[in-house]
Write a protein that holds these residues in place. Structure first.
Motif, PDB file in Angstrom:
ATOM      1  N   LYS A   1       0.808  -1.231   0.000  1.00  0.00           N
ATOM      2  CA  LYS A   1       0.000   0.000   0.000  1.00  0.00           C
ATOM      3  C   LYS A   1       0.835   1.271   0.000  1.00  0.00           C
ATOM      4  O   LYS A   1       0.451   2.289   0.559  1.00  0.00           O
ATOM      5  N   LEU A   2       1.980   1.215  -0.621  1.00  0.00           N
ATOM      6  CA  LEU A   2       2.799   2.423  -0.714  1.00  0.00           C
ATOM      7  C   LEU A   2       2.068   3.423  -1.617  1.00  0.00           C
ATOM      8  O   LEU A   2       1.760   3.108  -2.757  1.00  0.00           O
ATOM      9  N   PRO A   3       1.762   4.635  -1.126  1.00  0.00           N
ATOM     10  CA  PRO A   3       0.928   5.518  -1.950  1.00  0.00           C
ATOM     11  C   PRO A   3       1.645   6.038  -3.192  1.00  0.00           C
ATOM     12  O   PRO A   3       1.050   6.167  -4.255  1.00  0.00           O
ATOM     13  N   THR A   4       2.941   6.327  -3.051  1.00  0.00           N
ATOM     14  CA  THR A   4       3.706   6.857  -4.180  1.00  0.00           C
ATOM     15  C   THR A   4       5.134   6.344  -4.063  1.00  0.00           C
ATOM     16  O   THR A   4       5.578   5.984  -2.978  1.00  0.00           O
ATOM     17  N   ILE A   5       5.824   6.368  -5.174  1.00  0.00           N
ATOM     18  CA  ILE A   5       7.229   5.964  -5.160  1.00  0.00           C
ATOM     19  C   ILE A   5       8.028   7.092  -4.504  1.00  0.00           C
ATOM     20  O   ILE A   5       7.876   8.250  -4.879  1.00  0.00           O
ATOM     21  N   PRO A   6       8.814   6.794  -3.499  1.00  0.00           N
ATOM     22  CA  PRO A   6       9.519   7.867  -2.800  1.00  0.00           C
ATOM     23  C   PRO A   6      10.409   8.688  -3.751  1.00  0.00           C
ATOM     24  O   PRO A   6      11.076   8.138  -4.618  1.00  0.00           O
ATOM     25  N   LEU A   7      10.366   9.994  -3.558  1.00  0.00           N
ATOM     26  CA  LEU A   7      11.113  10.913  -4.417  1.00  0.00           C
ATOM     27  C   LEU A   7      12.400  11.334  -3.722  1.00  0.00           C
ATOM     28  O   LEU A   7      12.540  11.225  -2.499  1.00  0.00           O
ATOM     29  N   LEU A   8      13.330  11.860  -4.520  1.00  0.00           N
ATOM     30  CA  LEU A   8      14.638  12.215  -3.979  1.00  0.00           C
ATOM     31  C   LEU A   8      14.591  13.446  -3.079  1.00  0.00           C
ATOM     32  O   LEU A   8      15.105  13.432  -1.958  1.00  0.00           O
ATOM     33  N   SER A   9      13.985  14.543  -3.579  1.00  0.00           N
ATOM     34  CA  SER A   9      14.136  15.787  -2.830  1.00  0.00           C
ATOM     35  C   SER A   9      13.429  15.794  -1.472  1.00  0.00           C
ATOM     36  O   SER A   9      13.958  16.419  -0.544  1.00  0.00           O
ATOM     37  N   PRO A  10      12.287  15.136  -1.301  1.00  0.00           N
ATOM     38  CA  PRO A  10      11.729  15.120   0.056  1.00  0.00           C
ATOM     39  C   PRO A  10      12.673  14.446   1.074  1.00  0.00           C
ATOM     40  O   PRO A  10      12.712  14.844   2.235  1.00  0.00           O
TER      41      PRO A  10
ATOM     42  N   ALA B   1      15.421  17.089   1.642  1.00  0.00           N
ATOM     43  CA  ALA B   1      14.933  18.251   2.387  1.00  0.00           C
ATOM     44  C   ALA B   1      14.256  17.850   3.694  1.00  0.00           C
ATOM     45  O   ALA B   1      13.733  18.696   4.415  1.00  0.00           O
ATOM     46  N   ASP B   2      14.248  16.548   3.963  1.00  0.00           N
ATOM     47  CA  ASP B   2      13.630  16.017   5.168  1.00  0.00           C
ATOM     48  C   ASP B   2      12.160  16.434   5.280  1.00  0.00           C
ATOM     49  O   ASP B   2      11.679  16.843   6.332  1.00  0.00           O
ATOM     50  N   ALA B   3      11.447  16.342   4.160  1.00  0.00           N
ATOM     51  CA  ALA B   3      10.020  16.675   4.153  1.00  0.00           C
ATOM     52  C   ALA B   3       9.202  15.390   4.272  1.00  0.00           C
ATOM     53  O   ALA B   3       9.743  14.289   4.176  1.00  0.00           O
ATOM     54  N   LYS B   4       7.898  15.582   4.460  1.00  0.00           N
ATOM     55  CA  LYS B   4       7.028  14.427   4.686  1.00  0.00           C
ATOM     56  C   LYS B   4       6.975  13.516   3.450  1.00  0.00           C
ATOM     57  O   LYS B   4       6.755  13.983   2.341  1.00  0.00           O
ATOM     58  N   GLN B   5       7.146  12.232   3.666  1.00  0.00           N
ATOM     59  CA  GLN B   5       7.061  11.268   2.573  1.00  0.00           C
ATOM     60  C   GLN B   5       7.009   9.858   3.157  1.00  0.00           C
ATOM     61  O   GLN B   5       7.739   9.540   4.085  1.00  0.00           O
ATOM     62  N   VAL B   6       6.126   9.032   2.601  1.00  0.00           N
ATOM     63  CA  VAL B   6       6.049   7.643   3.071  1.00  0.00           C
ATOM     64  C   VAL B   6       7.213   6.870   2.468  1.00  0.00           C
ATOM     65  O   VAL B   6       7.459   6.935   1.268  1.00  0.00           O
ATOM     66  N   LYS B   7       7.916   6.121   3.325  1.00  0.00           N
ATOM     67  CA  LYS B   7       9.078   5.354   2.853  1.00  0.00           C
ATOM     68  C   LYS B   7       8.643   4.002   2.302  1.00  0.00           C
ATOM     69  O   LYS B   7       7.636   3.452   2.733  1.00  0.00           O
ATOM     70  N   GLY B   8       9.453   3.475   1.420  1.00  0.00           N
ATOM     71  CA  GLY B   8       9.164   2.131   0.931  1.00  0.00           C
ATOM     72  C   GLY B   8       9.780   1.874  -0.426  1.00  0.00           C
ATOM     73  O   GLY B   8      10.497   2.713  -0.961  1.00  0.00           O
ATOM     74  N   ILE B   9       9.482   0.685  -0.953  1.00  0.00           N
ATOM     75  CA  ILE B   9      10.002   0.296  -2.267  1.00  0.00           C
ATOM     76  C   ILE B   9       8.822   0.019  -3.184  1.00  0.00           C
ATOM     77  O   ILE B   9       7.868  -0.662  -2.797  1.00  0.00           O
TER      78      ILE B   9
END
Ligand code: FES
Ligand code: FES
Lengths: 731, 155
Positions: free
Chosen positions: A455-464, A467-475
């Protein structure tokens, strides 16, 4: 809402742009009328206008695949409206329903079928309204040419006279009857793609060509070692660049300038110090690394009979290990995006396959409410899965937020090859056995690949991350474990996957995730079994293939290719091979036959390809054909040439010289037969034909040389060393 | 600031150029708003940025704008338009020879330059001429057939 007024002014001020998104006046009207984007509502998908035209709204987008022709075909057919009266809006998160990302070849099977049912529901409603006005029973009426008319003839009522600008206000009926395929006027017919004239004359506005007043050009600076932390930036190093500004947010480093060439120079000149980072292996050690990785869990995906017992008892056993390397999307145009982040709201222009899901992500990442983020879709270079489009958008968003102006980020070639999330490596093993009389009695496929995060909502992006911004981790990888099951009748079967916790380079979906490698393993093995059983590869397949559509695909490809029977490999430098798949186990059927020449120095040239393709009902025949051609050619290149190279620091194959793809001299003669089944549901055509390509190629090389290639890419050096090792000579 | 005069699509265009090393591609796209030529690699490897200069297909991403003073540059916009396409463009439309179309500029311009020298190329000649132009989508067969048909030879 500001987004819309600024957009309107912008369009007025530039006027001349040819843009695939609605023009200002229409946009305003649609927004003011409070258009629904609720995917359960008919009005989310279509609007009929007073002038007899219609707009259809699609959350799925045309990635160069022809959906821009196919969606109007579907809508025109079901509504009963001439196709030239239909305009399409794609991907805009404010105006289109969220139909999920355009991936997994689901544009037509999911997106197109939602649209078909919406239009079919609308037609029923129009007929009902007309029945009341005309005083006739509904079954005597039909919607034709923008009117509801008595089937028997006589005056009809225009759609516009039946429906107000409030729309249908109806729930989409998934069971609304659709038109009989025998009556189709548009579906299954050739409709030219609307975007090609502008593309062929340089007028099409790609993402890369989009411009807006006050827009700054941005570039992201990333460390020479993946994962390094930013220690310091020397601002004086770019002091000579007019108007250049540095954007630094923790480990995120960008530079912006009013002029694009200036920012290119600034990005090169900027001095920064980084520390740490690194990769756990290099590409040369990747296979061993994958094999040594801890298995987090093993899942049995398919089982029949008792493999272990049957295998142990069988007189003839075969086994082999296959390797599919990590590969890049290698889009021809490096990713590009524009972001305009203002106080409390933001607009992003991006070529994302999933504008809706990334709109939520971008909002989270910037700390905005989801309804204050709008993402527009504009065409990029083909992506074949998630490349760097969304990364470029996130980069642009952070820079725009920091400087308070719209920012365009254009990744470089080095960025795209180096940083696009990669198709992960796979190790696949095969064990199979024949009975004394040459029948397949046991088969075991084992796949080793990274486990996609549930259930990963999106593929994790580089800049978040930077920049230590909110992002769900995963593969995210796509379903790498699909296609390990042989499409044949096997009495004792075990298909397993060993899930690994991670993979060295950031992963994402790359066209037909996992399935090309899995089909290579399965279909090479089918060939090995045929040889061991003393049978011709086509005959042997047909003996175990009971699905009539699968049989037809194989039989017709053999005929189309003029297959000549063989058991033993020819070993004379010329060979023929076959591969077959039913994509994802229950979707499109594809059979491919291939002929190769192998030179004495190990160079493989594919000379001839024949393919049969059954994706059920065909909406756009030329669109399907073009996808099949693309699948075949791209995958020949992936199989022969492509492997991402990296050292312990970073990807080293960061240009076209170090990451070669198929070129014109490599293009074989192709014959493609599309099998249309107008009464079957349409299945995907965007990637199915990739799956058997590597298998057919490997089997042809075996025929030519007697060598089994199990490691991709099949480079000349690799083939040559196998020839030396096995003492094969010809020519 | 130096100024440079280029002849682009038949008109003289004068640009102020702060950095004479700025590649032609950036001048075309950003200063002259001719965005048909695409940035694909900036390394001379893919052909997406191709324009025709004095009859030759040239990669605009690697040559500095200063090298083009006084030369005749044709971009894809100058080659033809949707209403009046050049024969190569018309053939690309007829053959539906684009998927994403990001490579199309380079293919059309290289194809048009080829026809100037070899009016009726065979498929093999087209493949040779386009050998250094990359297409990631796998549109090659249609591209070859479009250029061959534009020339009028039988493939
Ligand atoms: S962009 Fe000029 S050759 Fe690639
Ligand atoms: S059509 Fe997409 S790169 Fe050629």
């Amino acid at each position: 809402m500001n987004i819309h007024t600024s957009r309107r002014n912008f369009l007025k001020s530039t006027g001349a742009l040819f843009i695939a998104i609605p023009f200002a006046s229409e946009l305003k009207a649609e927004v003011i009328s409070g258009k629904t984007v609720d995917a359960a509502q008919v009005d989310a998908y279509l609007a009929l206008h007073a002038d007899g035209t219609a707009t259809i709204y699609s959350g799925k987008v045309d990635l160069g695949t022809g959906l821009r022709a196919a969606f109007p075909q579907i809508a025109a057919e079901e509504l009963g409206l001439p196709i030239d009266k239909i305009k399409l809006i794609e991907g805009d998160t404010l105006l289109t329903p969220d139909q999920g990302p355009t991936s997994g070849s689901n544009g037509i099977p999911k997106g197109g079928m939602q649209l078909r049912q919406a239009a079919a529901t609308a037609r029923q409603a129009l007929i009902k309204l007309a029945a009341e006005k005309l005083g006739k029973p509904v079954n005597e009426l039909d919607a034709i040419n923008g009117e509801v008319r008595p089937k028997a003839g006589g005056a009809g009522l225009s759609f516009a006279s039946l429906i107000t600008d409030k729309g249908f206000e109806l729930k989409l009926d998934g069971k609304a009857p659709v038109r009989d395929s025998r009556m189709h006027q548009y579906v299954g017919k050739h409709v030219p793609r609307p975007d090609i004239p502008a593309k062929a004359t340089g007028r099409h506005v790609y993402m890369h060509d989009f411009d807006m007043p006050g827009m700054m050009h941005g570039r992201t600076i990333r460390p020479a070692i993946i994962g390094a932390e930013l220690v310091s930036v020397d601002e004086s190093s770019i002091a000579s660049i007019p108007g250049a500004k540095i954007v630094r947010i923790k480990n995120f480093l960008g530079v912006v300038a009013p002029d694009e060439w200036d920012v290119v120079r600034a990005a090169k000149m900027l001095k920064a110090e980084w520390k740490g980072g690194g990769l756990p292996t290099d590409s040369a050690g990747l296979r061993d690394y994958v094999k040594a990785q801890k298995v987090s869990s093993t899942e049995a995906l398919d089982k029949a009979g008792d493999f272990a017992t049957a295998y142990a008892a069988a007189p003839k056993k075969l086994s082999g290990e296959f390797y599919w390397p990590t590969q890049s999307h290698a889009s021809l145009g490096p990713s590009c995006a524009v972001a305009d982040v203002k106080e409390g709201e933001a607009t992003i222009w991006c070529s994302s396959q999933g504008t809706h899901r990334y709109a939520k992500h971008f909002a989270d990442m910037l700390g905005l409410p989801a309804n204050k983020m709008r993402v527009h879709y504009l065409d990029g270079a083909g992506c074949y899965g998630m490349n760097g489009h969304e990364d470029a958008a996130a980069d642009a968003a952070f820079m725009s937020k920091a400087i308070g102006k719209p920012v365009r980020v254009q990744w470089t070639r080095e960025d795209e090859h180096g940083l696009d999330p990669k198709g992960p490596p796979q190790v696949i093993t095969q064990e199979a056995a024949l009975s004394a009389d040459g029948k397949i009695v046991a088969w075991h496929t084992t796949m080793r690949c990274p486990k996609p995060t549930d259930k990963l909502p999106t593929i994790p992006l580089l800049s978040p991350v930077e920049a230590d911004a909110k992002q769900v981790k995963g593969i995210a990888t796509g379903s790498l474990s699909s296609g390990g099951k042989p499409p044949y009748d096997v009495p004792n079967l075990l298909v397993e996957v060993h899930w690994l916790e991670d993979t060295p380079l950031r992963a994402s979906h790359l066209r037909a995730p996992g399935k090309i490698g899995n089909c290579l393993a399965v279909e090479t093995f089918m060939d090995e079994l045929a040889l061991a059983a003393g049978k011709d590869p086509v005959e042997f397949r047909l003996a175990y293939l009971s699905d009539p559509r699968g049989r037809e695909a194989v039989e017709r490809v053999a005929k189309l290719f003029n297959w000549d029977k063989r058991v033993e490999p020819r070993r004379n430098g010329k060979g023929r091979g076959i591969g077959f798949t039913q994509y994802k186990g229950d979707e499109t059927y594809v059979a491919i036959a291939m002929e190769v020449d192998v030179s004495a120095d190990g160079h493989i040239k594919v000379t001839r390809v024949a393919a049969t393709h059954d994706c059920g009902q065909i909406i756009s025949p030329d669109g399907v054909r073009s996808q099949v051609e693309g699948c075949i050619l791209q995958t020949i290149g992936r199989t022969l040439f492509e492997e991402v190279k990296f050292d312990r620091n970073h990807v080293t194959s960061r240009d076209w010289a170090s990451y070669p793809i198929l070129t014109f001299p490599d293009v074989p003669e192709m014959k493609i037969e599309l099998i249309d089944r107008p009464n079957e549901p349409p299945r995907g055509a965007g990637e199915a034909a990739t799956a058997p390509v590597a298998a057919a190629l490997a089997n042809a090389v075996f025929d030519a040389t007697g060598i089994r290639l199990r490691t991709v890419p099949f480079t000349a050096a690799r083939v040559k060393s196998a020839m030396v090792e096995t003492g094969v000579k010809f020519g | 600031m130096a100024s440079i005069t280029l002849t682009v699509n038949g008109s003289a265009r004068t640009l102020d150029v702060r950095d004479p090393d700025k590649p032609l591609l950036y001048a075309l796209r950003n200063d002259l708003n001719l965005k048909g030529a695409k940035y694909g690699c900036g390394l001379g490897q893919c052909g997406a940025c191709t324009v025709i200069v004095d009859g030759e297909a040239v990669r605009s991403c690697t040559s500095p704008v200063s090298a083009f003073a006084g030369k005749k540059i044709t971009t894809i916009e100058g080659l033809g338009s949707p209403d009046k396409p050049h024969k190569v463009q018309a053939a690309f439309i007829a053959e539906q020879a684009a998927q994403c179309g990001y490579c199309t500029n380079g293919m059309v311009m290289s194809g048009a330059a080829l026809l100037e020298k070899t009016p009726k190329p065979t498929a093999e000649q087209v493949k040779d001429a386009l050998a250094q132009n990359l297409c990631r989508c796998g549109t090659h067969e249609r591209i070859v057939s479009a250029v061959v048909k534009a020339g009028g030879a039988r493939g």
